[in-house]
Design an enzyme around this catalytic site. Structure first.
Site, PDB file in Angstrom:
ATOM      1  N   LYS A 197       0.805  -1.228   0.000  1.00  0.00           N
ATOM      2  CA  LYS A 197       0.000   0.000   0.000  1.00  0.00           C
ATOM      3  C   LYS A 197       0.840   1.280   0.000  1.00  0.00           C
ATOM      4  O   LYS A 197       0.445   2.294  -0.563  1.00  0.00           O
ATOM      5  CB  LYS A 197      -0.926   0.002   1.221  1.00  0.00           C
ATOM      6  CG  LYS A 197      -2.037  -1.035   1.152  1.00  0.00           C
ATOM      7  CD  LYS A 197      -3.048  -0.694   0.086  1.00  0.00           C
ATOM      8  CE  LYS A 197      -4.243  -1.644   0.093  1.00  0.00           C
ATOM      9  NZ  LYS A 197      -5.132  -1.381  -1.077  1.00  0.00           N
TER      10      LYS A 197
ATOM     11  N   GLU B 255      -9.651   6.203   3.161  1.00  0.00           N
ATOM     12  CA  GLU B 255     -10.498   5.144   3.695  1.00  0.00           C
ATOM     13  C   GLU B 255      -9.617   3.934   3.910  1.00  0.00           C
ATOM     14  O   GLU B 255      -8.573   3.800   3.287  1.00  0.00           O
ATOM     15  CB  GLU B 255     -11.621   4.805   2.711  1.00  0.00           C
ATOM     16  CG  GLU B 255     -11.243   3.803   1.603  1.00  0.00           C
ATOM     17  CD  GLU B 255     -10.195   4.306   0.628  1.00  0.00           C
ATOM     18  OE1 GLU B 255     -10.056   5.535   0.485  1.00  0.00           O
ATOM     19  OE2 GLU B 255      -9.510   3.472  -0.003  1.00  0.00           O
TER      20      GLU B 255
ATOM     21  N   SER C 212       1.577  -9.650  -1.008  1.00  0.00           N
ATOM     22  CA  SER C 212       1.275  -8.222  -0.922  1.00  0.00           C
ATOM     23  C   SER C 212       1.408  -7.643   0.487  1.00  0.00           C
ATOM     24  O   SER C 212       1.617  -6.450   0.645  1.00  0.00           O
ATOM     25  CB  SER C 212      -0.129  -7.967  -1.461  1.00  0.00           C
ATOM     26  OG  SER C 212      -1.059  -8.787  -0.783  1.00  0.00           O
TER      27      SER C 212
END
Lengths: 405, 283
Positions: free
Chosen positions: A97, A119, A387
């Protein structure tokens, strides 16, 4: 849309469409902001100084490049394809991220924005956003569904430590989609000073393209690293798909390599045949319009959005990035799914064989790799995007395994 | 079906604003959510609105994810959905209202997905047949006109556009193109039922709009009291009140969320007070 037939990489068109997907379905208040963002991003994209600045932070702060690691014991255990793990879980904050957050906050600074909102579902994007906001000293508000706040308590505490304000989304299903609604309501109210860092390849144009571009560092590095390690491109790329940013970052640089097969793994939750019991938008949904884009959505007959379910808060979103919808329809990427149960098994398999505790999100991709690898020859190269790391999930997993902590 | 006409087939909106102009007063536009708190009570409220002083009715189409709405209208939508409301029952309400009122303009307001799911052509045919005069779709800016706006105009249904404080002079012409019936000025940057803009700010914004269009201008968002409605009625061609009316419904529910005995009267009484504010504003 007029996309050249010899490439899958030219989208979106000037109106933000990937085939019939994408677009800008937002309130008028936000339209001028999106046009401004589009212009600012185009300028940044063409500016070598922007890329140099981003590269500097990715190297010095995020810790890139992330390794491409040959998972020898996992490969041996499954007894088929040769499995490589792209170690995005080793990035600062423990997931992919931050690649996107770093890009967007540098863009926000260029645009003179002084306040950050985002968010979050699992909390990984919230933590990454709070982290870059702290790095640059910008006030930051993170919207998170009340239900997710409860199941991701460690990440909530992390965000607060990083100086962010965590505001619960208390309406609707009180999960990621509602957090996104609240963030959009904040943005529509604070248009002058606020930059909205969307965490996945969804939302109104230009977000799907912009987030994808910032995540493409995953696939770009993978290409270089696999060529160094094996002297050829991989046969199969695999990644989990919620909104789809880690998968898009991995896949996009390979879309025009016809021999590279790509598999996106959605969350099948309790099972695709359980009504509202999964979060597989592509395999169990149909096209609709939500959060600024047309894409596959989990919805009922009346066009009301369903909550969906996954053990993983990061995959528990009723939509998916519009470019994935297009890649599904044109058949370039295969989309399959893994259940909660399969993800839990894969979570433990990876921990036991490789000494790596994967995020529950990534565990969905590992589950499909575990299913598929034994059927493939030993010279098949399978690259799986790991990830995120799973430290945040140990409480959830313990609960499902019947362990009291 | 005429495809070239941009005027509403019914003409109710145009006729109503012409009548208001002749009377020398602004109009009151009232918003309620279809099916809130239940189908029959919503129909009773709708039927009472014109006599209570509503000049034009906006009927909300319930949606699970109303991203431009504040808590009051969010809750109204969820109440309606909880009672099984949807597009079919919304159009049924319009038909029920039209059986007793052929003149009060009725505009459907909401988000695109339920319409897209129902099917655009089928929706326009059914909405027009039910007696719908216009549409306000929050998440369809002019950039997406091909979706619903152009088909609506071709079908003789007005497409009422929202303009906002962020819609600058360069953008306004694009926003006003294909707008018909009236223009809805969103007086704040924000969600429904939130803060209110000052009269001076609204005056400047409406003046700016009038330099670009001869359509009537309705002003909404943040109008909660008869005094605020009167203040806006001195500036715009209509004042829109939504959240404050919906809150009257909320306040008159019993502990189980069922309508209390005085609910319809309380809502209509509040609308009467708003109408009095609007009607006396320019006296």
């Amino acid at each position: 849309m007029t996309q050249p037939l010899n490439t899958f990489r030219s989208g979106p068109d000037e109106r933000g469409h990937f085939g019939i997907y994408g677009g800008r379905y937002v309130a008028e208040t936000l339209m001028p902001l999106l046009l401004e963002l589009e212009k600012a991003y185009a300028a940044a994209k063409a500016d070598p100084a922007f890329h140099a600045e981003l590269q500097g932070y990715l190297t010095q702060y995020v810790g890139r490049p992330s390794p491409l690691y040959f998972a020898e014991r996992l490969t041996r255990e499954l007894g088929g394809a040769k499995i490589y793990l792209k170690r995005e879980e080793l990035n600062h904050t423990g997931a992919h991220k931050i690649n996107n957050c770093m890009g967007q906050i540098l863009l926000a600074r260029r645009m003179g924005k002084t306040r950050i909102i985002a968010e979050t579902g699992a909390g990984q994007h919230g933590v990454a956003t709070a982290t870059v906001a702290a790095l640059f000293g910008l006030p930051c508000t993170i919207y998170m569904g009340e239900v997710d706040i409860e199941r991701q308590a460690p990440n909530v505490f992390r965000m607060k430590l990083l100086g962010a304000e965590v505001k619960p989304a208390t309406s609707g299903s009180r999960t990621l989609k509602d957090a996104m609604n609240e963030a959009l309501r904040d943005w529509v109210t604070n248009v002058e000073d606020t930059f909205y860092i969307i965490g996945t390849v969804a939302g109104p144009h230009p977000y799907p393209a912009l987030v994808r571009d910032f995540q493409c560092v995953i696939g770009d590095e993978t290409r270089k690293q696999i060529l160094e390690a094996e002297g050829r491109l991989p046969d199969i790329l695999m990644a989990c798909v919620g909104g789809g940013s880690n998968a898009m970052g991995m896949f996009h640089p390979f879309l025009d390599d016809p021999d590279v097969r790509m598999v996106g793994v959605e969350a099948a939750g309790h099972g695709l045949d359980v009504p509202n019991g999964h979060a597989a938008s592509l395999t169990g949904g149909r096209p609709g319009v939500l959060h600024g884009n047309r894409t596959y959505l989990l919805q009922d007959q009346d066009g009301q959005i369903l909550e969906g379910h996954s053990i993983s808060a990061g995959l528990d979103y009723p939509g998916i990035g519009p470019e994935h919808s297009w890649l599904r329809d044109v058949g370039r990427v295969e989309y399959v799914s893994a259940t909660d149960r399969e993800a839990l098994d894969a979570f433990q398999l990876c921990a036991r064989t490789e000494g790596i505790i994967p995020a529950l999100e990534s565990s969905h991709a590992i589950a499909v790799a575990a299913r598929m690898a034994p059927t493939l020859s030993k010279d098949t190269l399978l690259v799986l995007n790991l990830s995120g790391r799973g430290d945040k999930d140990i409480f959830t997993v313990a609960k499902h395994l019947g362990v009291t902590m | 079906m005429s495809v070239s006409s941009t005027a509403s087939a019914s003409g109710r909106i145009d006729r109503r604003f012409a009548a208001l102009k002749a009377e020398g007063r602004a109009g009151l536009v009232t918003f309620v959510m279809a099916g809130d708190p239940d189908h029959d009570t919503a129909l009773a409220i709708l039927k009472g609105l014109p006599a209570a002083g509503a000049d034009l009715i906006e009927l909300g189409m319930p949606f699970t994810d109303p991203m431009a709405d504040g808590p009051a209208i969010q809750a109204a939508g969820l109440r309606a959905l909880g009672q099984g409301a949807g597009m079919v029952s919304t159009l049924d309400l319009v038909r029920g209202f039209r059986r007793g009122d052929a003149e009060t303009p009725m505009v459907l307001m909401g988000y695109y997905n339920p319409i897209y799911s129902y099917g655009v052509d089928r929706f326009l045919a059914d909405a027009r047949a039910a007696g719908v005069d216009g549409l306000i779709i929050v998440d369809l800016p002019p950039e997406e006109d091909a979706e619903l706006c152009l088909p609506a105009l071709a079908a003789g249904v007005n497409f009422v556009r929202l303009t906002t404080p962020t819609t600058d002079d360069a953008r306004l012409p694009a926003v006003l193109t294909n707008t018909s019936g009236f223009v809805y000025y969103v007086s704040i940057t924000g969600i429904t039922g939130a803060a209110s803009a000052s009269a001076a700010t609204i005056q400047a914004a409406v003046d700016r709009l009038r330099r670009h269009t001869s359509l009537p201008v309705a002003v909404g968002f943040g109008i909660n009291t008869p005094e605020q409605a009167a203040s806006v009625a001195r500036i715009g061609d209509a004042a829109v009140v939504g959240s404050a009316i919906v809150r009257q419904i909320e306040r008159n529910l019993d502990a189980d969320g069922r309508p209390g005995p005085g609910l319809v009267d309380a809502v209509l009484g509040f609308v009467r007070s708003l109408a009095a504010g609007v009607r006396n504003a320019r006296k």
